[in-house]
Design an enzyme around this catalytic site. Structure first.
Site, PDB file in Angstrom:
ATOM      1  N   HIS A 348      42.503  41.549  41.299  1.00 53.12           N
ATOM      2  CA  HIS A 348      43.083  42.658  42.066  1.00 53.12           C
ATOM      3  C   HIS A 348      42.115  43.034  43.197  1.00 53.12           C
ATOM      4  CE1 HIS A 348      45.988  45.891  42.622  1.00 53.12           C
ATOM      5  NE2 HIS A 348      44.936  46.555  43.087  1.00 53.12           N
ATOM      6  N   ALA A 349      42.635  43.089  44.418  1.00 51.60           N
ATOM      7  CA  ALA A 349      41.775  43.276  45.592  1.00 51.60           C
ATOM      8  C   ALA A 349      40.996  44.592  45.518  1.00 51.60           C
ATOM      9  CB  ALA A 349      42.631  43.263  46.860  1.00 51.60           C
ATOM     10  N   HIS A 378      43.590  46.635  54.655  1.00 53.04           N
ATOM     11  CA  HIS A 378      43.446  47.751  53.714  1.00 53.04           C
ATOM     12  C   HIS A 378      42.009  47.777  53.153  1.00 53.04           C
ATOM     13  CE1 HIS A 378      44.752  50.476  50.395  1.00 53.04           C
ATOM     14  NE2 HIS A 378      43.801  49.850  49.740  1.00 53.04           N
ATOM     15  N   GLU A 379      41.542  46.635  52.677  1.00 55.78           N
ATOM     16  CA  GLU A 379      40.210  46.592  52.058  1.00 55.78           C
ATOM     17  C   GLU A 379      39.113  46.832  53.094  1.00 55.78           C
ATOM     18  OE1 GLU A 379      40.076  46.855  49.034  1.00 55.78           O
ATOM     19  OE2 GLU A 379      42.081  46.190  48.500  1.00 55.78           O
ATOM     20  N   HIS A 382      38.483  50.417  53.691  1.00 54.19           N
ATOM     21  CA  HIS A 382      37.558  51.046  52.726  1.00 54.19           C
ATOM     22  C   HIS A 382      36.108  50.814  53.154  1.00 54.19           C
ATOM     23  CE1 HIS A 382      40.460  52.251  49.728  1.00 54.19           C
ATOM     24  NE2 HIS A 382      40.851  51.046  49.436  1.00 54.19           N
ATOM     25  N   GLU A 406      42.481  55.421  50.952  1.00 52.87           N
ATOM     26  CA  GLU A 406      43.501  54.370  50.864  1.00 52.87           C
ATOM     27  C   GLU A 406      44.309  54.227  52.158  1.00 52.87           C
ATOM     28  OE1 GLU A 406      43.410  52.380  48.476  1.00 52.87           O
ATOM     29  OE2 GLU A 406      42.114  53.520  47.122  1.00 52.87           O
ATOM     30  N   HIS A 509      46.324  49.341  37.651  1.00 52.51           N
ATOM     31  CA  HIS A 509      45.627  50.628  37.686  1.00 52.51           C
ATOM     32  C   HIS A 509      45.663  51.380  36.368  1.00 52.51           C
ATOM     33  CE1 HIS A 509      46.502  49.327  41.727  1.00 52.51           C
ATOM     34  NE2 HIS A 509      45.543  50.117  42.185  1.00 52.51           N
ATOM     35  N   TYR A 519      47.649  56.573  46.418  1.00 48.67           N
ATOM     36  CA  TYR A 519      48.442  55.634  47.225  1.00 48.67           C
ATOM     37  C   TYR A 519      49.700  56.295  47.774  1.00 48.67           C
ATOM     38  CZ  TYR A 519      45.339  52.357  44.899  1.00 48.67           C
ATOM     39  OH  TYR A 519      44.226  51.707  44.418  1.00 48.67           O
TER      40      TYR A 519
HETATM   41  O1  X8Z Z   1      45.468  48.656  44.591  1.00 50.51           O
HETATM   42  C1  X8Z Z   1      45.687  48.613  45.776  1.00 50.51           C
HETATM   43  C2  X8Z Z   1      44.653  48.009  46.733  1.00 50.51           C
HETATM   44  C3  X8Z Z   1      43.269  48.197  46.248  1.00 50.51           C
HETATM   45  S1  X8Z Z   1      42.715  49.835  46.369  1.00 50.51           S
HETATM   46  C4  X8Z Z   1      44.901  46.528  46.884  1.00 50.51           C
HETATM   47  N1  X8Z Z   1      46.873  49.040  46.262  1.00 50.51           N
HETATM   48  C5  X8Z Z   1      47.913  49.571  45.394  1.00 50.51           C
HETATM   49  C6  X8Z Z   1      48.498  48.509  44.486  1.00 50.51           C
HETATM   50  O2  X8Z Z   1      48.242  47.312  44.714  1.00 50.51           O
HETATM   51  O3  X8Z Z   1      49.215  48.846  43.544  1.00 50.51           O
HETATM   52  C7  X8Z Z   1      47.268  49.070  47.669  1.00 50.51           C
HETATM   53  C8  X8Z Z   1      48.675  49.573  47.674  1.00 50.51           C
HETATM   54  C9  X8Z Z   1      48.957  50.120  46.312  1.00 50.51           C
HETATM   55 ZN    ZN Z   2      42.555  50.581  48.306  1.00 55.05          ZN
END
Ligand code: X8Z
Ligand code: ZN
Length: 610
Positions: A348-349, A378-379, A382, A406, A509, A519
């Site tokens: 997960h990024a 997005h990354e 951060h 975010e 998450h 988010y």
């Molecule tokens: O988790 C993330 C990022 C890392 S902070 C890739 N996001 C959420 C997800 O993937 O569920 C970005 C959008 C929503």
């Molecule tokens: Zn993020």
């Protein structure tokens, strides 16, 4: 973003930094008399020093564990986590001793941040921090290494996601969707133990439960925050409802009444994304007829033969075009940009800041497609934010609120317009979408951003109810689906879910223990930032046509907001860049206005809702 940061409102990082010292309780003996401002100052200075030292050590352990998941690295990460949790609890308790001291506002803000402890606080009793850290590490590692059998192969999330994105075979989609959810029943018992432990920790910090602790992190009363989130959702919900109605009709058309009835909630496995959280991968099913084509970034990247590193370089050059410094050499040496073949990593990024100065990195199993091209921005957002506030006190080295963090890179990615793609040589000028393509481009964007909104909201609605006890462990899964239907208008494929199902655990998450409301807020804020940026740039056309690429004035103003970190309440930071002190959904509505008219027209003879 990786949870390595401290925030003024929540010392989240203390969950993830280590402390080998026994509690010193410096000031415990002076509890009878009111402690002085000078004592408060000294306490905060010492706390800051401890946090800095330990987070430097722990962040390296977390980095190694996330890049190389084994029994040993899990155990190291759990040890570091336990020590960090203990430090957080000790500092929170010590900070309480200054409740009656009349402090200057800056010291009070820092003290309040310490008193909130972390987002996953450990209780003060023997063994609790160790249990908590072990459970949290195991949950994340179980998700990170999750695999299941499909057609005689064992596949991982990346492979399963590719099938969900591209297959239009309803039975295949259902199998893969259900297959991924076989990784999570094993998490349920540990998850409920974790909930009990962090609730106990939150109560010791003075909150009724952990949900209340999280809601307390927004420079406003927690009850007010609930209303604020509802208000923002109320602003954008009409647009979501129209998008839902149009998407359901397209799915009904594609799959027929048996698979997707025209009046029922949408089957979650048909939306092109493992969690039905963003729907861009089924854009082809909803592409407006008699309009110009959108832009297929995946195809452009492939045509140009770009690799993952080159995609990151393009992201970097957007930021440098605004006047930000290039990424340091160490970013390129130390980041993980492609999925390694020979070891388990948390795919997960995420974005990291290992020394709270310049050692910024990303970790991503990047695929060469448009979705990951946006995630790169997005990354990097951060990382750029982290570097912007590096001179703040450790207590303020985080976003103005977590939604800001975010929203930074996402706001930049809103400027990836067709004209921008031409400028950087990705799109041939002869392939520029014509004037009639606006509604197509907006539909592509809405399938990502508008589709996401209710998902962004429901994840923590679920967690709030779990923490408050409204959903007991036996209701974890039914509660999840109750909210999936209520907010998103989705249902699971198949007649029922297995008795032991724990579908929330199949979303990063939840086992990754990252709050999610951030988010939802980011999806509102990024459009607010975009509108403000376009105004600063003097752009006069419709918002969705604006790109701030190469605008140094926008970069300067954006940096001024980011440099503040969390040193001031978030409305101050918002005001610094946008001139307003309220989060507000009107910019997102303005951005999508032409699409709203199109959707209403498409839906006029349909019965919408679920
Ligand atoms: O988790 C993330 C990022 C890392 S902070 C890739 N996001 C959420 C997800 O993937 O569920 C970005 C959008 C929503
Ligand atoms: Zn993020």
């Amino acid at each position: 973003m990786r949870k390595l940061l401290l925030s003024a409102a929540s010392i989240a990082a203390l969950n993830l930094i280590a402390c080998s010292q026994a509690p010193t309780s410096t000031n415990l003996n002076s509890v009878d008399s009111t402690l002085t401002v000078q004592e408060a100052k000294e306490f905060l200075e010492k706390a800051e020093q401890e946090i800095v030292e330990l987070s430097a050590f722990a962040s390296k352990i977390y980095w190694v564990q996330a890049n190389f998941i084994t029994e040993d690295t899990n155990s190291l990460a759990a040890m570091a986590g336990a020590q960090a949790a203990k430090l957080s609890t000790r500092l929170a308790n010590e900070a309480k001793l200054y409740n009656d001291t009349s402090l200057p506002s800056d010291l009070r803000r820092k003290m309040n941040g310490l008193k909130r402890g972390s987002n996953f606080p450990a209780p003060d009793r023997e063994g609790a921090a160790e249990d908590l850290a072990r459970i949290m590490t195991n949950l994340e590692a179980t998700y990170g290494t999750g695999k299941f059998k499909y057609k005689n192969n064992t596949i991982n999330l990346g492979e399963a996601s590719d099938i969900i994105a591209s297959s239009r075979d309803a039975s295949e989609l259902q199998k893969v969707w259900e297959g991924w959810r076989t990784i999570s029943p094993v998490m349920k018992e540990n998850y409920s133990k974790m909930v009990d432990i962090v609730n106990e920790g939150s109560q010791e910090l003075g909150y009724p439960d952990t949900g209340a602790l999280w809601r307390g992190g927004y420079d406003m009363d927690g009850e007010e925050f609930i209303k604020e989130a509802d208000r923002l959702w109320g602003q954008v919900q009409p647009l979501y409802n129209e998008l839902h109605c149009n998407t359901r009709a397209a799915l009904n058309n594609t799959y027929g009444d048996d698979v997707q009835p025209i009046n029922a909630p949408i089957r979650a496995d048909l939306l092109g994304n493992m969690w039905g959280q963003s729907w861009g991968n089924i854009y082809d099913l909803v592409a407006p007829e008699n309009a110009g084509n959108g832009v297929d970034i995946t195809q452009l990247l492939k045509e140009k033969g770009l690799n993952q590193k080159e995609m990151v370089e393009i992201g970097e050059s957007f930021f440098t075009s605004l006047g930000f410094e290039p990424l340091p050499d160490t970013f390129w040496k130390r980041s993980l940009i492609t999925k390694p073949k020979d070891r388990e990593v948390v795919c997960h990024a995420s974005a990291w800041d290992l020394d709270d100065q310049d050692d910024i990195r990303i970790k991503m199993c990047t695929k060469i497609n448009g979705e990951d091209f946006v995630t790169i921005h997005h990354e990097l957002g951060h990382n750029i934010y982290q570097r912007a506030y590096k001179n703040q006190s450790v207590f303020y080295k985080t976003g103005a609120n977590d939604g800001f963090h975010e929203a930074i890179g996402d706001m930049i990615a809103l400027s990836i317009t067709p004209e921008y793609l031409v400028k950087i040589g990705l799109l041939d000028p002869t392939d520029l979408p014509g004037d009639n393509a606006d509604v197509s481009l907006l539909m592509q964007q809405a399938m990502e951003k508008i589709a996401f909104l209710p998902f962004g909201l429901m994840v923590d609605q679920w967690r709030w109810k779990v923490f408050s006890g409204e959903y007991t462990p036996s209701e974890y899964n039914s509660g999840w689906w109750e909210l999936r239907e209520k907010y998103q208008g989705l249902r699971h494929p198949g007649v029922s879910r297995p008795d032991n199902a724990f579908d929330p655990g199949a979303k990063f998450h939840i086992p990754g223990n990252t709050p999610y409301m951030r988010y939802f807020l980011a999806h509102i804020l990024q459009f607010q930032f975009h509108k403000a940026a376009c105004e600063i740039a003097g752009f006069e056309g419709p918002l969705h046509e604006c790109s701030i690429y190469e605008n140094k004035e926008v970069g300067k103003r954006f940096n001024e907001m980011m440099e503040m970190g969390a040193s001031k309440p978030w409305p101050d930071a918002l005001e610094a860049f946008t001139g307003t002190r309220q989060m507000d959904g009107s910019a997102i509505l303005e951005y999508f206005d032409p699409l709203m008219s199109y959707l209403k027209d498409q839906n006029k003879n349909r019965s919408c809702g679920w």
